[in-house]
Design an enzyme around this catalytic site. Structure first.
Site, PDB file in Angstrom:
ATOM      1  N   TYR A  64       0.834  -1.213   0.000  1.00 55.58           N
ATOM      2  CA  TYR A  64       0.000   0.000   0.000  1.00 55.58           C
ATOM      3  C   TYR A  64       0.870   1.265   0.000  1.00 55.58           C
ATOM      4  O   TYR A  64       0.607   2.214  -0.745  1.00 55.58           O
ATOM      5  CB  TYR A  64      -0.897  -0.060   1.236  1.00 55.58           C
ATOM      6  CG  TYR A  64      -1.885   1.060   1.382  1.00 55.58           C
ATOM      7  CD1 TYR A  64      -2.923   1.229   0.473  1.00 55.58           C
ATOM      8  CD2 TYR A  64      -1.803   1.945   2.461  1.00 55.58           C
ATOM      9  CE1 TYR A  64      -3.845   2.254   0.630  1.00 55.58           C
ATOM     10  CE2 TYR A  64      -2.718   2.962   2.632  1.00 55.58           C
ATOM     11  CZ  TYR A  64      -3.733   3.120   1.715  1.00 55.58           C
ATOM     12  OH  TYR A  64      -4.645   4.125   1.870  1.00 55.58           O
ATOM     13  N   LYS A  66       0.895   4.066  -2.868  1.00 60.33           N
ATOM     14  CA  LYS A  66       0.461   5.432  -2.568  1.00 60.33           C
ATOM     15  C   LYS A  66       1.565   6.453  -2.851  1.00 60.33           C
ATOM     16  O   LYS A  66       1.279   7.588  -3.239  1.00 60.33           O
ATOM     17  CB  LYS A  66      -0.015   5.525  -1.110  1.00 60.33           C
ATOM     18  CG  LYS A  66      -1.357   4.829  -0.875  1.00 60.33           C
ATOM     19  CD  LYS A  66      -2.405   5.268  -1.885  1.00 60.33           C
ATOM     20  CE  LYS A  66      -3.814   5.213  -1.350  1.00 60.33           C
ATOM     21  NZ  LYS A  66      -4.800   5.582  -2.390  1.00 60.33           N
TER      22      LYS A  66
HETATM   23  N1  LIG Z   1      -9.801   6.054   5.277  1.00 56.62           N
HETATM   24  C1  LIG Z   1      -8.597   6.533   5.475  1.00 56.62           C
HETATM   25  O1  LIG Z   1      -8.226   6.919   6.603  1.00 56.62           O
HETATM   26  C2  LIG Z   1      -7.638   6.626   4.342  1.00 56.62           C
HETATM   27  C3  LIG Z   1      -6.316   7.004   4.622  1.00 56.62           C
HETATM   28  C4  LIG Z   1      -5.430   7.165   3.571  1.00 56.62           C
HETATM   29  C5  LIG Z   1      -5.859   6.965   2.285  1.00 56.62           C
HETATM   30  N2  LIG Z   1      -7.142   6.574   2.037  1.00 56.62           N
HETATM   31  C6  LIG Z   1      -7.521   6.357   0.637  1.00 56.62           C
HETATM   32  O2  LIG Z   1      -8.805   6.911   0.381  1.00 56.62           O
HETATM   33  C7  LIG Z   1      -9.441   6.147  -0.648  1.00 56.62           C
HETATM   34  C8  LIG Z   1     -10.835   5.725  -0.215  1.00 56.62           C
HETATM   35  O3  LIG Z   1     -10.744   4.827   0.860  1.00 56.62           O
HETATM   36  P1  LIG Z   1     -11.915   4.586   1.930  1.00 56.62           P
HETATM   37  O4  LIG Z   1     -11.261   4.660   3.254  1.00 56.62           O
HETATM   38  O5  LIG Z   1     -13.083   5.452   1.627  1.00 56.62           O
HETATM   39  O6  LIG Z   1     -12.243   3.038   1.657  1.00 56.62           O
HETATM   40  P2  LIG Z   1     -13.629   2.246   1.424  1.00 56.62           P
HETATM   41  O7  LIG Z   1     -13.303   0.803   1.483  1.00 56.62           O
HETATM   42  O8  LIG Z   1     -14.696   2.779   2.345  1.00 56.62           O
HETATM   43  O9  LIG Z   1     -14.020   2.651  -0.049  1.00 56.62           O
HETATM   44  C9  LIG Z   1     -13.262   2.246  -1.158  1.00 56.62           C
HETATM   45  C10 LIG Z   1     -14.225   1.874  -2.265  1.00 56.62           C
HETATM   46  O10 LIG Z   1     -13.429   1.525  -3.412  1.00 56.62           O
HETATM   47  C11 LIG Z   1     -14.074   0.451  -4.062  1.00 56.62           C
HETATM   48  N3  LIG Z   1     -13.081  -0.262  -4.876  1.00 56.62           N
HETATM   49  C12 LIG Z   1     -12.068  -1.041  -4.433  1.00 56.62           C
HETATM   50  N4  LIG Z   1     -11.389  -1.562  -5.471  1.00 56.62           N
HETATM   51  C13 LIG Z   1     -11.991  -1.086  -6.604  1.00 56.62           C
HETATM   52  C14 LIG Z   1     -11.752  -1.257  -7.984  1.00 56.62           C
HETATM   53  N5  LIG Z   1     -10.749  -2.040  -8.422  1.00 56.62           N
HETATM   54  N6  LIG Z   1     -12.549  -0.604  -8.865  1.00 56.62           N
HETATM   55  C15 LIG Z   1     -13.566   0.187  -8.438  1.00 56.62           C
HETATM   56  N7  LIG Z   1     -13.862   0.356  -7.136  1.00 56.62           N
HETATM   57  C16 LIG Z   1     -13.071  -0.253  -6.227  1.00 56.62           C
HETATM   58  C17 LIG Z   1     -14.639  -0.421  -2.941  1.00 56.62           C
HETATM   59  O11 LIG Z   1     -15.694  -1.252  -3.407  1.00 56.62           O
HETATM   60  C18 LIG Z   1     -15.090   0.638  -1.923  1.00 56.62           C
HETATM   61  O12 LIG Z   1     -16.466   0.958  -2.080  1.00 56.62           O
HETATM   62  C19 LIG Z   1      -8.498   4.982  -0.954  1.00 56.62           C
HETATM   63  O13 LIG Z   1      -7.709   5.299  -2.077  1.00 56.62           O
HETATM   64  C20 LIG Z   1      -7.639   4.904   0.278  1.00 56.62           C
HETATM   65  O14 LIG Z   1      -6.398   4.308   0.000  1.00 56.62           O
HETATM   66  C21 LIG Z   1      -8.025   6.388   3.038  1.00 56.62           C
END
Ligand SMILES: NC(=O)c1ccc[n+]([C@@H]2O[C@H](COP(=O)([O-])OP(=O)(O)OC[C@H]3O[C@@H](n4cnc5c(N)ncnc54)[C@H](O)[C@@H]3O)[C@@H](O)[C@H]2O)c1
Length: 303
Positions: free
Chosen positions: A163, A167
Site C-alpha cells: 500500500y 500510494k
Molecule cells: N480512510 C482513510 O483513513 C484513508 C487514509 C489514507 C488513504 N485513504 C484512501 O482513500 C481512498 C478511499 O478509501 P476509503 O477509506 O473510503 O475506503 P472504502 O473501502 O470505504 O471505499 C473504497 C471503495 O473503493 C471500491 N473499490 C475497491 N477496489 C476497486 C476497484 N478495483 N474498482 C472500483 N472500485 C473499487 C470499494 O468497493 C469501496 O467501495 C483509498 O484510495 C484509500 O487508499 C483512506
C-alpha cells in the site's frame, strides 16, 4: 454551487470517502459518474449495490448521476469508466482517483497476490483512469485530477509495504501528470485523507500501537475530506497543482515535498572511509526519525 455544469468521475464512490465526495460534488452542481465495483473487503465478487445506491441518492436529491461498475484496475476498466461519463454527460472535467483496497501483511510474509492486488487497484487503477481521461482534457484544455495518497507512504506504516509503495507511486504519477498537463490548464493534486471507513476496519489490530491508531481514526468522518476535493475541482483552485493536502477531521494540512535538507561536498570525492568520518558531525544530525503515521499524528484533530 462551485461545480455547476462540470462532469465528475469519482472512483470507488460507493462507500467511504468517495461516496462523500460524489455527494458533495453533486450538491455543488456536478453531474457525477459514481464508479464502484462493489467488492467485498476480501476482494471477492463485485456487486452493483454500492454504486447504484449513491447514484440514486444523488438523483433523489435532484442531482444528475450515472453508475458504473467497472474495476479501475485495468486499462479497459479505465476506458469504460470515462466512456460512461462521455456517454451520459458528453464530457469529463474532474477525475477523483479514490478506489482502494488494503491487503496488509508484514514484508517477510507478503504474497505476490497481496502485492499485485494493491498495486493494481491503487497505482495501475489511478493510471488507467487518468490515461483514459487525459486526452479529453488535453483536447478541451481544462480538467482536474484529484488522487488519493496516504501517510502510509508519505510517513510510513507497519505491514503496508504494498500500500505504501502504491500510494507513493500515486504521488509520482500525480506530479508528472501535473507537469505533462500544465499547458492544457489541467491540474493534478493529491489528498492524503484520514477517515473511519470500511477499509480502515480491515487494518489488523494485534499490537497496542495498532489498536490505539485505529481508535483515533474511528472518530474521523469521511465527510471531512469532501470539501477539499470540491475546492480542488473548482475554478477557485485553477492555479493549485502538484500539491499534497492532508485532511484529518477539522484540520487541513499542506505537505512538504522531497528536497535535500543538507549537502556535504568533498572536493577530492568521497571514499567510504571519509564518509564514515564526516557522517557523525554532518548528515547524522539531520536524519529523519523512523516513525509510523499513527506515531507522527498522535493528537486529536477534532478539538
Ligand atoms: N480512510 C482513510 O483513513 C484513508 C487514509 C489514507 C488513504 N485513504 C484512501 O482513500 C481512498 C478511499 O478509501 P476509503 O477509506 O473510503 O475506503 P472504502 O473501502 O470505504 O471505499 C473504497 C471503495 O473503493 C471500491 N473499490 C475497491 N477496489 C476497486 C476497484 N478495483 N474498482 C472500483 N472500485 C473499487 C470499494 O468497493 C469501496 O467501495 C483509498 O484510495 C484509500 O487508499 C483512506
Amino acid at each position: 454551487m462551485m461545480l455547476k455544469d462540470k462532469v465528475a468521475v469519482v472512483t470507488g464512490a460507493g462507500r467511504g470517502i468517495g461516496r462523500e465526495i460524489a455527494l458533495l460534488m453533486a450538491r455543488h452542481g456536478a453531474r457525477v459518474v459514481v464508479n464502484d465495483y462493489g467488492g467485498s473487503e476480501a476482494g471477492a465478487g463485485g456487486t452493483r449495490g454500492p454504486a447504484d445506491e449513491v447514484a440514486d441518492e444523488i438523483k433523489r436529491a435532484g442531482g444528475q448521476a450515472a453508475a458504473n461498475y467497472d474495476s479501475v484496475a485495468s486499462m479497459a476498466g479505465g476506458q469504460a469508466i470515462v466512456r460512461t461519463a462521455v456517454d451520459a454527460f458528453g464530457r469529463v472535467d474532474i477525475v477523483v482517483n479514490n478506489a482502494g483496497i488494503l491487503r496488509d501483511r508484514m514484508i517477510f510474509n507478503m504474497s505476490e497476490d497481496e502485492w499485485d492486488a494493491v498495486i493494481d487497484t491503487h497505482l495501475k487503477g489511478c493510471f488507467a483512469v487518468t490515461r483514459a481521461a487525459a486526452p479529453l482534457m488535453r483536447e478541451q484544455k481544462s480538467g482536474r485530477f484529484i488522487n488519493m495518497t496516504s501517510t502510509s507512504g508519505l510517513i510510513g506504516n507497519v505491514g503496508q509495504a504494498n500500500y505504501a509503495a502504491a500510494k507513493l507511486g500515486i504521488l509520482g504519477l500525480t506530479k508528472v501528470t501535473a507537469l505533462d498537463m500544465a499547458r492544457y490548464n489541467v491540474t493534478a493534486n493529491c489528498i492524503s485523507p484520514f477517515a473511519w471507513t470500511r477499509m480502515i476496519g480491515t487494518i489488523p489490530t494485534e499490537t497496542e500501537a495498532q489498536k490505539a491508531r485505529v481508535e483515533k481514526i474511528k472518530k474521523l468522518s469521511p465527510a471531512h475530506i469532501a470539501p477539499v476535493a470540491v475546492f480542488l475541482a473548482s475554478d477557485a483552485a485553477k492555479d493549485v497543482t502538484g500539491q499534497i493536502f492532508g485532511v484529518r477531521g477539522k484540520e487541513i494540512m499542506l505537505f512538504s515535498h522531497e528536497r535535500p535538507i543538507m549537502r556535504v561536498h568533498n572536493s577530492e570525492g568521497w571514499t567510504p572511509e571519509s564518509l564514515s568520518d564526516m557522517f557523525p558531525g554532518t548528515l547524522l544530525h539531520h536524519l529523519v526519525p523512523l516513525v509510523t503515521s499513527g506515531q507522527y499524528f498522535n493528537y486529536d484533530p477534532l478539538v
